[in-house]
Scaffold this motif. Structure first.
Motif, short mmCIF file in Angstrom:
data_model
loop_
_atom_site.label_atom_id
_atom_site.label_comp_id
_atom_site.label_asym_id
_atom_site.label_seq_id
_atom_site.Cartn_x
_atom_site.Cartn_y
_atom_site.Cartn_z
N ARG A 209 -8.82 -62.87 61.46
CA ARG A 209 -7.82 -63.95 61.37
C ARG A 209 -6.57 -63.49 60.64
O ARG A 209 -5.45 -63.88 61.01
CB ARG A 209 -8.44 -65.16 60.68
N LEU A 210 -6.73 -62.67 59.61
CA LEU A 210 -5.56 -62.14 58.92
C LEU A 210 -4.76 -61.25 59.86
O LEU A 210 -3.52 -61.31 59.90
CB LEU A 210 -6.00 -61.36 57.68
N SER A 211 -5.45 -60.42 60.63
CA SER A 211 -4.78 -59.56 61.60
C SER A 211 -4.01 -60.38 62.62
O SER A 211 -2.85 -60.10 62.94
CB SER A 211 -5.80 -58.66 62.29
N LEU A 212 -4.66 -61.43 63.14
CA LEU A 212 -4.01 -62.28 64.14
C LEU A 212 -2.84 -63.05 63.52
O LEU A 212 -1.80 -63.23 64.16
CB LEU A 212 -5.02 -63.24 64.76
N ALA A 213 -3.00 -63.51 62.28
CA ALA A 213 -1.92 -64.23 61.61
C ALA A 213 -0.67 -63.35 61.51
O ALA A 213 0.46 -63.81 61.75
CB ALA A 213 -2.36 -64.68 60.22
N ARG A 214 -0.85 -62.10 61.17
CA ARG A 214 0.30 -61.18 61.08
C ARG A 214 0.96 -61.00 62.43
O ARG A 214 2.19 -60.91 62.52
CB ARG A 214 -0.17 -59.84 60.53
N ARG A 215 0.18 -60.98 63.48
CA ARG A 215 0.76 -60.81 64.81
C ARG A 215 1.46 -62.09 65.26
O ARG A 215 2.47 -62.02 65.97
CB ARG A 215 -0.33 -60.38 65.80
N LEU A 216 0.95 -63.23 64.87
CA LEU A 216 1.64 -64.48 65.18
C LEU A 216 2.97 -64.56 64.43
O LEU A 216 3.97 -65.05 64.98
CB LEU A 216 0.75 -65.67 64.80
N ILE A 217 3.00 -64.08 63.21
CA ILE A 217 4.25 -64.02 62.45
C ILE A 217 5.27 -63.16 63.19
O ILE A 217 6.42 -63.55 63.38
CB ILE A 217 4.00 -63.49 61.03
N ALA A 218 4.84 -61.97 63.60
CA ALA A 218 5.76 -61.07 64.32
C ALA A 218 6.23 -61.68 65.64
O ALA A 218 7.39 -61.52 66.02
CB ALA A 218 5.06 -59.73 64.57
N ARG A 219 5.34 -62.41 66.31
CA ARG A 219 5.68 -63.00 67.60
C ARG A 219 6.71 -64.12 67.47
O ARG A 219 7.52 -64.34 68.37
CB ARG A 219 4.40 -63.54 68.24
N HIS A 220 6.70 -64.83 66.35
CA HIS A 220 7.59 -65.98 66.17
C HIS A 220 8.64 -65.73 65.09
O HIS A 220 9.21 -66.67 64.55
CB HIS A 220 6.75 -67.22 65.81
N LEU A 221 8.90 -64.45 64.84
CA LEU A 221 9.79 -64.09 63.73
C LEU A 221 11.19 -64.66 63.88
O LEU A 221 11.86 -64.97 62.90
CB LEU A 221 9.84 -62.56 63.61
N GLN A 222 11.66 -64.81 65.10
CA GLN A 222 13.02 -65.27 65.33
C GLN A 222 13.20 -66.75 64.98
O GLN A 222 14.32 -67.21 64.78
CB GLN A 222 13.42 -65.05 66.79
N ASN A 223 12.11 -67.47 64.87
CA ASN A 223 12.18 -68.90 64.58
C ASN A 223 12.42 -69.12 63.09
O ASN A 223 11.53 -68.86 62.26
CB ASN A 223 10.87 -69.57 65.00
N PRO A 224 13.61 -69.61 62.69
CA PRO A 224 13.87 -69.81 61.26
C PRO A 224 13.01 -70.90 60.64
O PRO A 224 12.89 -70.98 59.41
CB PRO A 224 15.36 -70.18 61.22
N ASP A 225 12.40 -71.74 61.47
CA ASP A 225 11.56 -72.83 60.98
C ASP A 225 10.09 -72.45 60.90
O ASP A 225 9.25 -73.32 60.64
CB ASP A 225 11.73 -74.06 61.87
N MET A 226 9.78 -71.17 61.13
CA MET A 226 8.38 -70.76 61.03
C MET A 226 7.87 -71.04 59.62
O MET A 226 8.48 -70.64 58.63
CB MET A 226 8.21 -69.28 61.36
N ALA A 227 6.75 -71.72 59.53
CA ALA A 227 6.19 -72.11 58.24
C ALA A 227 4.67 -71.93 58.30
O ALA A 227 4.09 -71.78 59.38
CB ALA A 227 6.54 -73.57 57.94
N PRO A 228 4.01 -71.96 57.15
CA PRO A 228 2.55 -71.81 57.15
C PRO A 228 1.84 -72.80 58.07
O PRO A 228 0.87 -72.43 58.74
CB PRO A 228 2.19 -72.04 55.68
N ALA A 229 2.34 -74.05 58.13
CA ALA A 229 1.66 -75.05 58.97
C ALA A 229 1.70 -74.65 60.43
O ALA A 229 0.72 -74.85 61.17
CB ALA A 229 2.32 -76.41 58.78
#
Length: 315
Positions: A209-229
């Motif tokens: 899950r930590l590995s996938l979370a990091r990849r989701l962060i990279a995938r949505h990095l351009q979104n300035p509204d990316m938040a933990p939720a």
């Protein structure tokens, strides 16, 4: 990392060398190809040691593979294998149960010493990754592991976790078998040998899950509204659980996001030296140019323009 391809062998010897030295000697399988097609044969593979495990990526033109009882007797492996299909798909047969096909991006597991036959479905041939983990090196020991005939993953919830872990395998240091253990234990969860709630099962799920979370962060990095939720929702866990995952890592969720954005901005400045810094800041998810300058200066002690002015030699 060890790499090899048939270009190192004379054309008329390529398939014979692959069959006798690589397929039989390295993988313990028998391969066959019609004689009239052998002149055009091509194959390549890489091998990376991850502690006691080995990660192979293989590409080859069309042929058939068999791991027979004779092959097993001649070259026993006693390892758990996890396969990731990357090409157009493949057919598996010749073992207990039904034959099956494995599609691009899908996973399968087996014990090395179970017989099977395989062939690619498309004209493009084979392309797959294979992680081989010796059973003796696994933290859990269960005699059922040696009875695992090849089978595709049937639990859709585990596939993205396994995909993230597999993607990380090529980046871990040689001798670090933590990622390989996580893949092995996810496979054992999927095959019903390891309970998800067990200590080993929970550890594997946390790693994945930590590995996938990091990849989701990279995938949505351009979104300035990316938040933990947002990331927690995509991951299928609570926000509290997401933060707990990052507590075991070197950096928190917010630090990870910031580092990813800064690293991507530096890469874009190298790759596109004429691109406006404001465009780069936006592409990396910073909500304003002022924020980007402030964060960049805090991290590196200089403005983005000064970093760019150094040129490739100073980076």
């Amino acid at each position: 990392m060890y790499r090899w391809c048939t270009d190192e062998v004379e054309p008329h010897d390529r398939f014979d060398f692959w069959r006798e030295v690589r397929a039989k000697g390295l993988f313990g399988v028998t391969v066959e190809l019609e004689r009239e097609r052998r002149a055009d044969f091509f194959g390549e593979f890489s091998l990376c040691q991850l502690g006691g495990a080995g990660l192979v990526e293989l590409k080859a033109s069309h042929y058939t593979v068999e791991r027979s009882m004779t092959d097993i007797a001649d070259a026993p492996g006693d390892s758990l294998c996890v396969y990731q299909q990357l090409g157009s798909g493949a057919w598996f047969g010749g073992m207990r149960g039904s034959d099956f096909t494995i599609a691009n991006g899908s996973f399968a597991t087996s014990h090395t010493d179970q017989p099977y036959r395989a062939a690619p479905l498309g004209a493009g041939g084979f392309h797959l990754r294979i992680l081989k983990i010796p059973v003796s090196g696994l933290s859990t020991q269960d005699k059922r592991m040696r009875e695992l005939a090849p089978r595709t993953f049937v639990d859709p919830s585990l596939a993205p976790l396994l995909d993230a872990c597999f993607a990380d395998l090529g980046t871990v240091a040689a001798g670090d078998d933590g990622a390989a253990d996580a893949v092995a234990h996810l496979a054992l969860i999927e095959r019903g040998i390891l309970r998800p709630g067990s200590r080993l099962g929970q550890a594997a799920l946390r790693t994945a899950r930590l590995s996938l979370a990091r990849r989701l962060i990279a995938r949505h990095l351009q979104n300035p509204d990316m938040a933990p939720a947002m990331v927690a929702d995509l991951l299928g866990v609570s926000v509290r659980h997401l933060h707990m995952l990052f507590e075991t890592a070197a950096k928190s969720f917010s630090q990870t996001v910031t580092d990813e954005r800064l690293n991507r901005s530096r890469r874009l400045m190298r790759e596109a030296p004429d691109r406006l810094i404001a465009d780069i800041a936006t592409a990396c998810g910073f909500d304003s140019l002022a924020t980007y300058y402030r964060v960049f200066n805090t991290a590196y002690g200089m403005a983005p323009g000064d970093f760019r002015a150094q040129g490739p030699e100073g980076r």
